[in-house]
Structures are given as structure tokens and as C-alpha cells.
Design a protein around this motif. Sequence first.
Motif, PDB file in Angstrom:
ATOM      1  N   LYS A 133      -3.201   1.981   2.206  1.00 19.81           N
ATOM      2  CA  LYS A 133      -4.051   3.360   2.846  1.00 19.81           C
ATOM      3  C   LYS A 133      -2.362   3.479   4.152  1.00 19.81           C
ATOM      4  CE  LYS A 133      -8.624   3.519   2.664  1.00 19.81           C
ATOM      5  NZ  LYS A 133      -9.384   4.059   3.358  1.00 19.81           N
ATOM      6  N   LEU A 134      -2.449   2.575   4.400  1.00 18.93           N
ATOM      7  CA  LEU A 134      -0.713   3.053   5.436  1.00 18.93           C
ATOM      8  C   LEU A 134       0.610   3.292   4.694  1.00 18.93           C
ATOM      9  CD1 LEU A 134      -1.814   1.409   8.576  1.00 18.93           C
ATOM     10  CD2 LEU A 134      -1.644   3.635   8.003  1.00 18.93           C
ATOM     11  N   GLN A 183       0.826   2.678   1.521  1.00 12.98           N
ATOM     12  CA  GLN A 183       1.223   3.834   0.390  1.00 12.98           C
ATOM     13  C   GLN A 183       2.114   5.310   0.870  1.00 12.98           C
ATOM     14  OE1 GLN A 183      -1.600   6.780  -1.319  1.00 12.98           O
ATOM     15  NE2 GLN A 183      -2.993   6.921   0.938  1.00 12.98           N
ATOM     16  N   TYR A 184       2.893   5.196   2.371  1.00 15.72           N
ATOM     17  CA  TYR A 184       3.117   6.574   2.494  1.00 15.72           C
ATOM     18  C   TYR A 184       5.029   5.690   2.670  1.00 15.72           C
ATOM     19  CZ  TYR A 184      -0.880   8.658   3.178  1.00 15.72           C
ATOM     20  OH  TYR A 184      -2.601   9.569   3.418  1.00 15.72           O
ATOM     21  N   GLN A 185       4.877   4.649   2.886  1.00 18.17           N
ATOM     22  CA  GLN A 185       6.698   4.425   2.993  1.00 18.17           C
ATOM     23  C   GLN A 185       7.186   4.977   1.205  1.00 18.17           C
ATOM     24  OE1 GLN A 185       5.707   0.405   1.754  1.00 18.17           O
ATOM     25  NE2 GLN A 185       6.534  -0.518   3.918  1.00 18.17           N
ATOM     26  N   PRO A 186       8.852   5.209   1.536  1.00 21.55           N
ATOM     27  CA  PRO A 186       9.145   5.784   0.223  1.00 21.55           C
ATOM     28  C   PRO A 186       9.402   4.976  -0.480  1.00 21.55           C
ATOM     29  CG  PRO A 186      10.826   6.064   2.512  1.00 21.55           C
ATOM     30  CD  PRO A 186       9.419   5.266   1.982  1.00 21.55           C
ATOM     31  N   THR A 191      -0.060   0.722  -3.841  1.00 21.53           N
ATOM     32  CA  THR A 191      -0.885   1.536  -3.042  1.00 21.53           C
ATOM     33  C   THR A 191      -2.295   1.287  -3.061  1.00 21.53           C
ATOM     34  OG1 THR A 191      -0.626   2.801  -5.196  1.00 21.53           O
ATOM     35  CG2 THR A 191       0.999   3.022  -3.955  1.00 21.53           C
ATOM     36  N   PRO A 225       6.591   3.581  -2.568  1.00 25.24           N
ATOM     37  CA  PRO A 225       5.646   1.977  -1.712  1.00 25.24           C
ATOM     38  C   PRO A 225       5.447   1.118  -3.031  1.00 25.24           C
ATOM     39  CG  PRO A 225       4.428   3.974  -2.395  1.00 25.24           C
ATOM     40  CD  PRO A 225       6.278   4.622  -2.578  1.00 25.24           C
TER      41      PRO A 225
END
Length: 232
Positions: A146-147, A149-152, A157, A154
Motif C-alpha cells: 500500500k506504500l 505502490q506510490y513509487q515511480p 502493488t 512500482p
Amino acid sequence: MQVDNLIHVSSAAASPDSGSEWARTKFLGEQAVKEAFPWATIIRPTQLFGPEDRFLNWFANAANMYPAVPLVDGGNALTQPVYTTDVADTIMRVVDDPEEYEGKTIDCFGPADYTYKELSEFVFDITNQDPTVAEVPKSVMLASAKLMQYQPLPMVTPDLVELWSEDYLPPVGTQEDYDAQTGKDKILTMKDLGVAQTPIEKIAFNYLHRFRKGGHFALAGGYHGNHTEKSA
């Protein structure tokens, strides 16, 4: 608008009961296509492997990016990956004779199934990477995803965690199970179209060896100065 022939690429994972939203929407898309175009040909591949895939390359990339390569629930779920070129060849056979395959479903899958743990070991054997492999419970993996997934671009997910925690196999079963079907509604496989299954072992080295430190020739005698010069 008139549509004489239509090929819809779905997935062997398509299911209304999957924990993965991606797999559920694949099922819904398949049903919508069948309702609108009953003569459509449905192609359902398992996970795809080949150059630049996001499957085997995932393990090698994860080994370079993370302190440990995570395996959901120990990587015990099964998958039966299929070579991208085999799926493309299957689609081309349909394109060449669309009427023959009107209203048919064609499942595409490789010759063997593996656990994700087995695949990780297979990849690292090719790449000579020696990462720490962590067997992570699904609940913990979901919380991390949940954290992450916000990477460029990702790597992990929540939906991938759901998908990789379930078996990703041909819906009917083995090739023998497909062969035993009778009637006009039987689900076809690549075999019915004359496309042979390519083993993962035959292809993977060609694009995974680039992850080796020093490249393809790193272990070759005399490469990178790993030799002694004879004195004159």
C-alpha cells in the motif's frame, strides 16, 4: 459499426472470484465482449515470459533494488508461464483463418508449472545473483504494498500481491484435460492451432544473463583481466 472479426486478449487468471481487481476486470471484460460480439475469439494466456517481461525480470530487478526479494506466502502459489512469441503465433493463426475460430476460446500456457519460489531460484541461478529471499505473509506484504505502490514505476502493488498469492494456471487443467473435452464448446489450446509450447528454460537465459555482474562473459577465462600474461 460492423465488426466482422474480433480477437480479444483476456487472461487465464480472469475470474469473478479472484482477490485481484485486475483478474476480476479481465473476467468482466471477457463477458462484455462475448455479449456484444458472440463471434469474437477469446485468447486467454497465462503469465507471459520473454525479453522485457515484467515476470522473470521482476525477480532480477527486485534483487538489485531491495535488501530482500519478497515472496508472498513463501512463493508457494503455482503459475504456468507461456512464451510471448507462442501467444503471438497463436493470434496470427487466428488472423489467417478468423472464421475457423469464431466464438472460440483459446487458452495459451507453457509445458510446465512452477511455484514462484522455484522461479526465483531459476532466475537467480541464471543471473548469479545471491539475494536474501524473504517469505512474507500476504497480510504483511499487502501492508507494505500500500506504500510501495506510490513509487515511480512500482515493483509491488496490492493488486500484484493478490494476483501472486493465487494459482495462475490453465482454467481447464492439464493439456490432457483439454484434449479430453468433447462438443462444439470445447476450449482450444495452442496445440489445436499447431503451436508448440516453448519451455522457459530454452529462452530465459537469452535475456536474463544481462543481470550478471560483468555481463555475459564475466565467468569466461581470460575476461576482465582474469588471466596471467606470459612473460616474454
